[in-house]
Motif scaffolding. Structure first.
Motif, PDB file in Angstrom:
ATOM      1  N   UNK A 112      12.783  -9.916  -4.507  1.00 56.98           N
ATOM      2  CA  UNK A 112      12.259 -11.458  -5.161  1.00 56.98           C
ATOM      3  C   UNK A 112      13.286 -11.632  -6.131  1.00 56.98           C
ATOM      4  N   UNK A 113      13.363 -12.895  -6.478  1.00 58.42           N
ATOM      5  CA  UNK A 113      14.143 -13.331  -7.442  1.00 58.42           C
ATOM      6  C   UNK A 113      13.696 -12.688  -8.911  1.00 58.42           C
ATOM      7  N   UNK A 114      14.748 -12.347  -9.554  1.00 62.42           N
ATOM      8  CA  UNK A 114      14.361 -11.503 -10.949  1.00 62.42           C
ATOM      9  C   UNK A 114      13.525 -12.515 -12.139  1.00 62.42           C
ATOM     10  N   UNK A 115      12.387 -12.187 -12.357  1.00 61.47           N
ATOM     11  CA  UNK A 115      11.892 -12.959 -13.054  1.00 61.47           C
ATOM     12  C   UNK A 115      12.673 -12.887 -14.520  1.00 61.47           C
ATOM     13  N   UNK A 116      11.937 -13.874 -15.563  1.00 63.82           N
ATOM     14  CA  UNK A 116      12.554 -13.845 -16.969  1.00 63.82           C
ATOM     15  C   UNK A 116      11.934 -12.482 -17.456  1.00 63.82           C
ATOM     16  N   UNK A 117      10.862 -12.350 -17.498  1.00 63.67           N
ATOM     17  CA  UNK A 117      10.117 -11.096 -18.029  1.00 63.67           C
ATOM     18  C   UNK A 117       9.309 -10.490 -17.437  1.00 63.67           C
ATOM     19  N   UNK A 118       8.885  -9.219 -17.431  1.00 65.83           N
ATOM     20  CA  UNK A 118       7.842  -8.412 -16.999  1.00 65.83           C
ATOM     21  C   UNK A 118       6.815  -7.729 -18.119  1.00 65.83           C
ATOM     22  N   UNK A 119       5.437  -8.112 -17.983  1.00 61.79           N
ATOM     23  CA  UNK A 119       4.711  -7.474 -19.022  1.00 61.79           C
ATOM     24  C   UNK A 119       4.056  -6.236 -18.291  1.00 61.79           C
ATOM     25  N   UNK A 120       4.057  -4.954 -18.575  1.00 61.11           N
ATOM     26  CA  UNK A 120       4.024  -3.748 -17.893  1.00 61.11           C
ATOM     27  C   UNK A 120       3.059  -2.827 -18.697  1.00 61.11           C
ATOM     28  N   UNK A 121       2.302  -2.072 -18.162  1.00 58.48           N
ATOM     29  CA  UNK A 121       1.579  -0.884 -18.857  1.00 58.48           C
ATOM     30  C   UNK A 121       2.457   0.254 -19.239  1.00 58.48           C
ATOM     31  N   UNK A 122       1.984   1.165 -19.803  1.00 59.02           N
ATOM     32  CA  UNK A 122       2.952   2.407 -20.209  1.00 59.02           C
ATOM     33  C   UNK A 122       3.525   3.197 -19.105  1.00 59.02           C
ATOM     34  N   UNK A 145       1.059  -1.278   0.107  1.00 58.07           N
ATOM     35  CA  UNK A 145       0.109   0.171  -0.062  1.00 58.07           C
ATOM     36  C   UNK A 145       0.752   1.345  -0.076  1.00 58.07           C
ATOM     37  N   UNK A 146       0.512   2.115  -0.839  1.00 59.30           N
ATOM     38  CA  UNK A 146       1.559   3.202  -1.177  1.00 59.30           C
ATOM     39  C   UNK A 146       0.785   4.620  -1.256  1.00 59.30           C
ATOM     40  N   UNK A 147       1.437   5.563  -1.489  1.00 60.54           N
ATOM     41  CA  UNK A 147       0.577   6.885  -1.772  1.00 60.54           C
ATOM     42  C   UNK A 147      -0.124   6.990  -3.157  1.00 60.54           C
ATOM     43  N   UNK A 148      -0.964   7.820  -2.876  1.00 62.28           N
ATOM     44  CA  UNK A 148      -2.077   7.732  -4.149  1.00 62.28           C
ATOM     45  C   UNK A 148      -1.260   8.186  -5.268  1.00 62.28           C
ATOM     46  N   UNK A 149      -0.485   9.418  -5.340  1.00 60.03           N
ATOM     47  CA  UNK A 149       0.175  10.023  -6.204  1.00 60.03           C
ATOM     48  C   UNK A 149       1.711   9.469  -6.185  1.00 60.03           C
ATOM     49  N   UNK A 150       1.808   8.313  -7.041  1.00 58.46           N
ATOM     50  CA  UNK A 150       3.151   7.746  -6.841  1.00 58.46           C
ATOM     51  C   UNK A 150       3.725   7.255  -8.258  1.00 58.46           C
ATOM     52  N   UNK A 151       5.089   7.405  -8.356  1.00 61.44           N
ATOM     53  CA  UNK A 151       5.573   6.792  -9.657  1.00 61.44           C
ATOM     54  C   UNK A 151       5.438   5.279  -9.716  1.00 61.44           C
ATOM     55  N   UNK A 152       4.914   4.770 -10.825  1.00 61.38           N
ATOM     56  CA  UNK A 152       4.584   3.355 -11.016  1.00 61.38           C
ATOM     57  C   UNK A 152       6.137   2.561 -11.064  1.00 61.38           C
ATOM     58  N   UNK A 153       6.851   3.158 -11.428  1.00 59.37           N
ATOM     59  CA  UNK A 153       8.379   2.466 -11.637  1.00 59.37           C
ATOM     60  C   UNK A 153       8.840   2.338 -10.178  1.00 59.37           C
ATOM     61  N   UNK A 154       8.502   3.356  -9.288  1.00 59.53           N
ATOM     62  CA  UNK A 154       9.149   3.193  -7.911  1.00 59.53           C
ATOM     63  C   UNK A 154       8.345   2.014  -7.208  1.00 59.53           C
ATOM     64  N   UNK A 185      16.200  -3.555 -15.084  1.00 63.27           N
ATOM     65  CA  UNK A 185      15.729  -4.874 -14.966  1.00 63.27           C
ATOM     66  C   UNK A 185      16.644  -5.661 -15.924  1.00 63.27           C
ATOM     67  N   UNK A 186      17.213  -5.218 -17.256  1.00 60.34           N
ATOM     68  CA  UNK A 186      17.819  -5.994 -18.189  1.00 60.34           C
ATOM     69  C   UNK A 186      19.133  -6.417 -17.328  1.00 60.34           C
ATOM     70  N   UNK A 187      19.753  -5.598 -16.524  1.00 63.95           N
ATOM     71  CA  UNK A 187      20.897  -5.931 -15.928  1.00 63.95           C
ATOM     72  C   UNK A 187      20.649  -7.161 -14.754  1.00 63.95           C
ATOM     73  N   UNK A 188      19.500  -7.237 -14.366  1.00 58.11           N
ATOM     74  CA  UNK A 188      19.047  -8.294 -13.473  1.00 58.11           C
ATOM     75  C   UNK A 188      18.624  -9.662 -14.259  1.00 58.11           C
ATOM     76  N   UNK A 198       8.427  -3.846  -5.274  1.00 55.11           N
ATOM     77  CA  UNK A 198       7.957  -5.114  -5.320  1.00 55.11           C
ATOM     78  C   UNK A 198       8.964  -6.231  -5.794  1.00 55.11           C
ATOM     79  N   UNK A 199       9.863  -5.747  -6.568  1.00 55.78           N
ATOM     80  CA  UNK A 199      10.942  -6.586  -7.273  1.00 55.78           C
ATOM     81  C   UNK A 199      12.082  -6.806  -6.249  1.00 55.78           C
ATOM     82  N   UNK A 200      12.433  -5.733  -5.314  1.00 58.83           N
ATOM     83  CA  UNK A 200      13.592  -5.660  -4.567  1.00 58.83           C
ATOM     84  C   UNK A 200      13.989  -7.148  -3.899  1.00 58.83           C
TER      85      UNK A 200
END
Length: 292
Positions: free
Chosen positions: A188-198, A170-179, A209-212, A184-186
């Motif tokens: 976790x084991x790096x997944x092979x791929x992420x399907x994300x919104x714009x 649960x985070x602030x209402x006005x927040x950067x999605x990438x943050x 993410x590519x470096x991970x 959420x990934x910090x």
């Protein structure tokens, strides 16, 4: 969904076993043990969300009227609320235990959804929407519904195939999605791929993410849908809709959009309970019982 009597029995046995074998340890409280056990309180809370009841008062009234032979010592609603809030961590322990029974998908999705609350000007008393680490309610834009809201935002990291929630915040209402994605990934084991919104687009984020070892794929924009052949964007759009389905199940079907909480800790408890119920449905109930 299972008939209600079967659901109560199934949940109670699952929860009671988890408490006894320390899968879901609950710290002892001072004083004599309550007449209504923790397993009963947790069962009633999870069954409410699985049954789709949006009113806690109406749900407890139904349980007292129709299922008193299952819960003969159910306390008053205020005590149920206090004990459920105290047990919020048990929902998360049970959720992670259930999720661990299913192998994690190599491809995952991350999204955020609005968690509106009542503005302090609409309720009496001090502002109770303050959480830990200076987290407070505020105004944000709900892009999915095209409106502004006051409250918080729920971030979810889900498997692409099974749709099981792997982590949330649960985070602030006005927040950067990438943050949110980085949080959420910090751990976790790096997944092979992420399907994300714009909203998650960014060269720096994709490079990190590519470096991970994770490939980032973005859902098509409206302009791309209008100009590019459907065969180019439709498969990705269909897969992206899976997390929209998950959001709808959590917020609408299981009632988180109408949570009725009056404090941040009440909101935290209801969120943990709904996400536990959703995981329980996907892992335990859905494979053998098709929803109606």
């Amino acid at each position: 969904m299972l008939p209600l009597n079967w659901l109560f029995v199934h949940l109670y046995v699952l929860i009671d076993d988890a408490i006894k074998d320390r899968t879901m340890p609950i710290p002892a409280r001072p004083g004599p043990p309550p007449a209504c056990t923790d397993a009963e309180i947790l069962t009633i809370a999870l069954a409410r969300h699985l049954h789709g009841s949006t009113s806690e008062h109406a749900w407890l009234r139904q349980v007292r009227a129709d299922w008193s032979h299952y819960f003969p010592r159910l306390p008053h609603q205020s005590e149920v609320n206090r004990r459920t809030r105290w047990l919020w961590g048990a929902f998360e322990l049970l959720r992670t235990h259930l999720a661990a029974q299913v192998g994690q998908d190599p491809w995952q999705q991350i999204d955020t959804t609005a968690l509106p609350v009542k503005h302090p000007s609409r309720v009496r008393g001090p502002d109770s929407w303050a959480g830990p680490n200076d987290l407070v309610a505020g105004f944000g834009r709900d892009v999915a519904h095209g409106e502004w809201f006051y409250g918080f935002r729920l971030g979810l990291r889900c498997d692409l195939d099974s749709r099981i929630v792997r982590s949330w915040e649960i985070t602030r209402a006005a927040v950067n999605d990438r943050g949110v994605a980085q949080d959420l990934l910090e751990q976790a084991a790096p997944p092979v791929g992420l399907l994300l919104d714009r909203g998650f687009a960014g060269r720096g984020f994709a490079r990190a993410q590519a470096e991970r070892g994770t490939r980032v794929v973005l859902a098509p924009t409206r302009a791309e849908r209008r100009t590019a052949p459907a065969s180019h964007w439709r498969p990705v759009a269909v897969l992206r809709n899976r997390i929209e389905t998950t959001n709808g199940e959590i917020t609408e079907i299981m009632g988180l959009a109408r949570h009725g909480a009056h404090t941040f800790w009440g909101l935290l408890t209801r969120t943990a309970a709904v996400l536990c119920a959703h995981t329980l449905w996907l892992v335990v109930l859905k494979p053998t019982n098709k929803p109606t």
